[in-house]
Design a protein around this motif. Sequence first.
Motif, PDB file in Angstrom:
ATOM      1  N   VAL A  42       0.821  -1.214   0.000  1.00 50.52           N
ATOM      2  CA  VAL A  42       0.000   0.000   0.000  1.00 50.52           C
ATOM      3  C   VAL A  42       0.857   1.267   0.000  1.00 50.52           C
ATOM      4  CG1 VAL A  42      -1.974  -1.078   1.165  1.00 50.52           C
ATOM      5  CG2 VAL A  42      -0.165  -0.009   2.523  1.00 50.52           C
ATOM      6  N   SER A  43       0.239   2.368  -0.372  1.00 47.14           N
ATOM      7  CA  SER A  43       0.913   3.666  -0.408  1.00 47.14           C
ATOM      8  C   SER A  43       1.544   3.979   0.945  1.00 47.14           C
ATOM      9  CB  SER A  43      -0.120   4.731  -0.781  1.00 47.14           C
ATOM     10  OG  SER A  43       0.451   6.001  -0.707  1.00 47.14           O
ATOM     11  N   GLY A  44       2.796   4.393   0.939  1.00 46.08           N
ATOM     12  CA  GLY A  44       3.482   4.773   2.165  1.00 46.08           C
ATOM     13  C   GLY A  44       4.186   3.626   2.870  1.00 46.08           C
ATOM     14  N   ILE A  45       4.143   2.449   2.290  1.00 44.09           N
ATOM     15  CA  ILE A  45       4.729   1.274   2.949  1.00 44.09           C
ATOM     16  C   ILE A  45       6.259   1.267   2.845  1.00 44.09           C
ATOM     17  CG2 ILE A  45       4.762  -0.396   1.035  1.00 44.09           C
ATOM     18  CD1 ILE A  45       3.157  -1.230   4.341  1.00 44.09           C
ATOM     19  N   GLY A  46       6.809   1.961   1.838  1.00 41.78           N
ATOM     20  CA  GLY A  46       8.270   2.046   1.731  1.00 41.78           C
ATOM     21  C   GLY A  46       8.860   1.533   0.428  1.00 41.78           C
ATOM     22  N   LYS A  47       8.050   1.402  -0.600  1.00 38.02           N
ATOM     23  CA  LYS A  47       8.560   0.886  -1.884  1.00 38.02           C
ATOM     24  C   LYS A  47       9.610   1.827  -2.487  1.00 38.02           C
ATOM     25  CE  LYS A  47       4.405   0.870  -3.665  1.00 38.02           C
ATOM     26  NZ  LYS A  47       3.676   1.416  -2.493  1.00 38.02           N
ATOM     27  N   SER A  48       9.275   3.112  -2.547  1.00 35.43           N
ATOM     28  CA  SER A  48      10.231   4.075  -3.123  1.00 35.43           C
ATOM     29  C   SER A  48      11.490   4.154  -2.264  1.00 35.43           C
ATOM     30  CB  SER A  48       9.605   5.459  -3.244  1.00 35.43           C
ATOM     31  OG  SER A  48       8.511   5.426  -4.128  1.00 35.43           O
ATOM     32  N   THR A  49      11.281   4.141  -0.944  1.00 40.35           N
ATOM     33  CA  THR A  49      12.419   4.182  -0.028  1.00 40.35           C
ATOM     34  C   THR A  49      13.363   3.018  -0.304  1.00 40.35           C
ATOM     35  OG1 THR A  49      10.966   5.174   1.632  1.00 40.35           O
ATOM     36  CG2 THR A  49      13.035   4.224   2.433  1.00 40.35           C
ATOM     37  N   LEU A  50      12.791   1.849  -0.501  1.00 43.84           N
ATOM     38  CA  LEU A  50      13.594   0.658  -0.784  1.00 43.84           C
ATOM     39  C   LEU A  50      14.378   0.829  -2.095  1.00 43.84           C
ATOM     40  CD1 LEU A  50      14.273  -2.330  -0.070  1.00 43.84           C
ATOM     41  CD2 LEU A  50      12.285  -2.987  -1.415  1.00 43.84           C
ATOM     42  N   THR A 202       5.233  -1.305  -7.868  1.00 40.23           N
ATOM     43  CA  THR A 202       3.968  -1.043  -8.560  1.00 40.23           C
ATOM     44  C   THR A 202       2.743  -1.419  -7.736  1.00 40.23           C
ATOM     45  OG1 THR A 202       2.741  -1.444 -10.619  1.00 40.23           O
ATOM     46  CG2 THR A 202       3.990  -3.304  -9.748  1.00 40.23           C
ATOM     47  N   HIS A 203       1.667  -0.674  -7.981  1.00 35.54           N
ATOM     48  CA  HIS A 203       0.362  -1.035  -7.411  1.00 35.54           C
ATOM     49  C   HIS A 203      -0.411  -1.893  -8.405  1.00 35.54           C
ATOM     50  CE1 HIS A 203       0.499   1.782  -4.077  1.00 35.54           C
ATOM     51  NE2 HIS A 203       0.940   2.705  -4.892  1.00 35.54           N
ATOM     52  N   ASN A 204       0.117  -1.980  -9.606  1.00 35.64           N
ATOM     53  CA  ASN A 204      -0.613  -2.634 -10.689  1.00 35.64           C
ATOM     54  C   ASN A 204      -0.340  -4.141 -10.678  1.00 35.64           C
ATOM     55  OD1 ASN A 204      -1.327  -3.699 -13.203  1.00 35.64           O
ATOM     56  ND2 ASN A 204      -1.019  -1.723 -14.228  1.00 35.64           N
TER      57      ASN A 204
HETATM   58  N1  LIG Z   1      12.758  11.875   3.779  1.00 36.14           N
HETATM   59  C1  LIG Z   1      11.772  11.388   4.525  1.00 36.14           C
HETATM   60  N2  LIG Z   1      11.614  11.815   5.800  1.00 36.14           N
HETATM   61  C2  LIG Z   1      10.639  11.311   6.583  1.00 36.14           C
HETATM   62  N3  LIG Z   1       9.761  10.375   6.202  1.00 36.14           N
HETATM   63  C3  LIG Z   1       9.870   9.903   4.942  1.00 36.14           C
HETATM   64  C4  LIG Z   1      10.882  10.376   4.047  1.00 36.14           C
HETATM   65  N4  LIG Z   1      10.742   9.718   2.882  1.00 36.14           N
HETATM   66  C5  LIG Z   1       9.702   8.883   3.041  1.00 36.14           C
HETATM   67  N5  LIG Z   1       9.182   8.984   4.278  1.00 36.14           N
HETATM   68  C6  LIG Z   1       8.047   8.214   4.818  1.00 36.14           C
HETATM   69  O1  LIG Z   1       8.330   6.849   4.604  1.00 36.14           O
HETATM   70  C7  LIG Z   1       7.154   6.145   4.255  1.00 36.14           C
HETATM   71  C8  LIG Z   1       7.415   5.343   2.984  1.00 36.14           C
HETATM   72  O2  LIG Z   1       7.488   6.225   1.874  1.00 36.14           O
HETATM   73  P1  LIG Z   1       7.670   5.696   0.400  1.00 36.14           P
HETATM   74  O3  LIG Z   1       7.756   6.878  -0.481  1.00 36.14           O
HETATM   75  O4  LIG Z   1       8.810   4.748   0.361  1.00 36.14           O
HETATM   76  O5  LIG Z   1       6.295   4.900   0.174  1.00 36.14           O
HETATM   77  P2  LIG Z   1       5.764   4.109  -1.094  1.00 36.14           P
HETATM   78  O6  LIG Z   1       5.499   2.704  -0.685  1.00 36.14           O
HETATM   79  O7  LIG Z   1       6.663   4.348  -2.233  1.00 36.14           O
HETATM   80  O8  LIG Z   1       4.352   4.824  -1.340  1.00 36.14           O
HETATM   81  P3  LIG Z   1       3.562   5.167  -2.715  1.00 36.14           P
HETATM   82  O9  LIG Z   1       2.926   3.896  -3.160  1.00 36.14           O
HETATM   83  O10 LIG Z   1       2.560   6.187  -2.260  1.00 36.14           O
HETATM   84  O11 LIG Z   1       4.560   5.717  -3.698  1.00 36.14           O
HETATM   85  C9  LIG Z   1       6.052   7.159   4.098  1.00 36.14           C
HETATM   86  O12 LIG Z   1       5.196   7.044   5.220  1.00 36.14           O
HETATM   87  C10 LIG Z   1       6.755   8.504   4.072  1.00 36.14           C
HETATM   88  O13 LIG Z   1       6.038   9.497   4.730  1.00 36.14           O
END
Ligand SMILES: Nc1ncnc2c1ncn2[C@@H]1O[C@H](COP(=O)(O)OP(=O)(O)OP(=O)(O)O)[C@@H](O)[C@H]1O
Length: 230
Positions: A42-50, A202-204
């Motif tokens: 789900v959105s915000g789970i950390g995919k982009s962070t990873l 991806t969400h898809n």
């Molecule tokens: N630089 C940052 N400082 C603080 N919190 C952050 C930072 N970057 C991301 N986060 C938090 O880390 C969590 C994961 O963010 P991320 O962008 O990895 O989610 P995601 O799974 O890619 O979501 P989406 O599907 O919406 O793209 C989010 O709750 C976001 O608020």
Amino acid sequence: MNKLLSLRNVTKTFPVRGTSLTVFKDLSLELEDGEFLAVTGVSGIGKSTLLHLVGLLDTPSSGEISLNNIVYSSLIPEEASKFRNQKVGFVFQFHHLLPEFTVLENVEMPFLIGGGGQDDARKRAREILDIMGLSNRLEHFPSMLSGGEQQRTAIARALINEPDLLLMDEPTGNLDPRTGNGVMDHLDALRKKRKYGCIIATHNMKIAARCDRIFPMNGNGENHAGEILR
Ligand SMILES: Nc1ncnc2c1ncn2[C@@H]1O[C@H](COP(=O)(O)OP(=O)(O)OP(=O)(O)O)[C@@H](O)[C@H]1O
Ligand SMILES: [Mg+2]
């Protein structure tokens, strides 16, 4: 099969206004040579962070990441930049193409930055753009392209240095299902010519199903999305 990528007990914590947010804790993951992996959740789970950690755009709070047995934390900053340029291709959710450069020039850029010559750059860029179905858009500026064409240009740019690993953050997010599938067709076609690993956030689920494996993130950190799932 050889191991391409390894994440061992990777934790990422962001400082937030005097407190901190742990997005994931002790995450371990491996990718084989040539493997396509979908990262879902789900959105915000950390995919982009990873993806940012794997793409050397950010560093883990603890744990170890290695690509082709090179441990990221052993690289000094200049080595890390070179490694990122040569070994990893990154496609962002929003394409990040340079607006004042043509399609051809945008795609050539990482090769030139990596020290390649202009003639080689042009030859490679034409080849990869041909595979991406863009050989009749070489002189277009990004603003003159459709969303799918922009995305395919960004993918061509990520691939020009023949990276071992392609990272794509929601590459088909803004595309209709048919165009999204077309992008995947192009990636599959390329895979037959050259082996490379790929991680697609991806969400898809249709796109995810086209990958070799799915890694569902379920939020073992302290983020909001994790709480929803628990
Ligand atoms: N630089 C940052 N400082 C603080 N919190 C952050 C930072 N970057 C991301 N986060 C938090 O880390 C969590 C994961 O963010 P991320 O962008 O990895 O989610 P995601 O799974 O890619 O979501 P989406 O599907 O919406 O793209 C989010 O709750 C976001 O608020
Ligand atoms: Mg994201």
